[in-house]
Design an enzyme around this catalytic site. Structure first.
Site, short mmCIF file in Angstrom:
data_model
loop_
_atom_site.label_atom_id
_atom_site.label_comp_id
_atom_site.label_asym_id
_atom_site.label_seq_id
_atom_site.Cartn_x
_atom_site.Cartn_y
_atom_site.Cartn_z
N HIS A 14 0.84 -1.19 0.00
CA HIS A 14 0.00 0.00 0.00
C HIS A 14 0.88 1.25 0.00
O HIS A 14 2.09 1.18 0.08
CB HIS A 14 -0.97 0.01 1.19
CG HIS A 14 -0.35 0.40 2.50
ND1 HIS A 14 -1.09 0.83 3.58
CD2 HIS A 14 0.95 0.43 2.91
CE1 HIS A 14 -0.28 1.12 4.59
NE2 HIS A 14 0.96 0.88 4.22
N CYS A 33 5.76 6.48 4.07
CA CYS A 33 4.54 5.73 3.73
C CYS A 33 3.88 6.26 2.46
O CYS A 33 3.01 5.60 1.90
CB CYS A 33 3.55 5.78 4.89
SG CYS A 33 4.18 4.96 6.34
N HIS A 39 4.90 0.13 -0.67
CA HIS A 39 5.73 -0.66 0.23
C HIS A 39 4.84 -1.74 0.84
O HIS A 39 3.62 -1.65 0.75
CB HIS A 39 6.37 0.21 1.33
CG HIS A 39 5.36 0.84 2.23
ND1 HIS A 39 4.74 2.04 1.93
CD2 HIS A 39 4.82 0.43 3.41
CE1 HIS A 39 3.89 2.34 2.90
NE2 HIS A 39 3.90 1.38 3.82
N HIS A 41 3.66 -4.80 3.87
CA HIS A 41 3.55 -5.16 5.29
C HIS A 41 3.15 -6.63 5.39
O HIS A 41 2.44 -7.15 4.53
CB HIS A 41 2.49 -4.33 6.01
CG HIS A 41 2.85 -2.89 6.14
ND1 HIS A 41 3.80 -2.44 7.04
CD2 HIS A 41 2.39 -1.79 5.50
CE1 HIS A 41 3.90 -1.13 6.94
NE2 HIS A 41 3.06 -0.70 6.01
N ASP A 79 -4.40 -10.81 0.16
CA ASP A 79 -3.04 -11.35 0.16
C ASP A 79 -2.32 -11.10 -1.18
O ASP A 79 -2.85 -11.40 -2.25
CB ASP A 79 -3.10 -12.86 0.44
CG ASP A 79 -1.73 -13.42 0.79
OD1 ASP A 79 -0.96 -12.72 1.49
OD2 ASP A 79 -1.43 -14.55 0.36
N HIS A 80 -1.11 -10.53 -1.06
CA HIS A 80 -0.26 -10.22 -2.23
C HIS A 80 -0.92 -9.22 -3.18
O HIS A 80 -0.65 -9.22 -4.38
CB HIS A 80 0.16 -11.49 -2.97
CG HIS A 80 1.19 -12.29 -2.22
ND1 HIS A 80 0.90 -12.94 -1.05
CD2 HIS A 80 2.49 -12.50 -2.45
CE1 HIS A 80 1.99 -13.54 -0.61
NE2 HIS A 80 2.97 -13.28 -1.43
N GLU A 124 -0.29 -4.00 11.71
CA GLU A 124 0.46 -3.67 10.50
C GLU A 124 1.94 -3.97 10.70
O GLU A 124 2.64 -4.40 9.79
CB GLU A 124 0.26 -2.19 10.16
CG GLU A 124 0.86 -1.81 8.83
CD GLU A 124 0.64 -0.36 8.51
OE1 GLU A 124 -0.28 -0.06 7.74
OE2 GLU A 124 1.37 0.50 9.06
NI NI Z 1 2.63 1.17 5.37
#
Ligand code: NI
Length: 135
Positions: A14, A33, A39, A41, A79-80, A124
């Site tokens: 995200h 961010c 990036h 998580h 997911d992914h 997160e």
């Molecule tokens: Ni983030």
């Protein structure tokens, strides 16, 4: 009333970015961010339901069934994925931990039967999490 929690996991990308703002303003507010290349998580999701244990079985809900619903309706969708652009139930939502926890709660609630959703807690990182209990 007893509270029962199932933990699930997903990885996703995200960025925090408000399209109404300039790049400079986004970077000032969100820092790293806001990185335009996104990036990732490793998210840990805790879903808590509540209810009275059945007198015959001792359980509130079958955890296999609960896990299947969370996976098929939520974590398989996330997911992914890129949470800013790829997920139907996140359209138009800034994918902060807070907003994700709330969106997951609202989405998951549609599919739960036989027990009541109490909360969604989303980690997160190891140190940062948000929890939503419904309005
Ligand atoms: Ni983030």
């Amino acid at each position: 009333m007893v509270y029962l929690t199932r933990k699930e996991h997903f990885n996703a990308a995200h960025r925090l970015y408000n399209p109404k703002w300039s790049d400079e303003q986004n970077e000032e507010v969100f820092g790293k961010c806001a990185n335009k290349n996104y990036h990732g998580h490793n998210y840990n999701l805790y879903v808590t339901v509540k209810g009275e244990p059945d007198p015959d079985t001792g359980i509130i809900v079958n955890l296999k069934d609960l896990s299947h619903i969370i996976q098929s309706r939520i974590t398989d969708q996330l997911d992914h994925k890129n949470l800013n652009i790829e997920v139907e139930f996140l359209k138009g939502i800034m994918p902060s931990t807070e907003n994700l926890a709330r969106a997951i709660f609202i989405e998951l609630k549609k599919y739960l039967a036989g027990c009541e959703l109490h909360s969604v807690k989303l980690f997160e990182t190891e140190n940062n999490f948000a929890e939503y209990f419904g309005d």
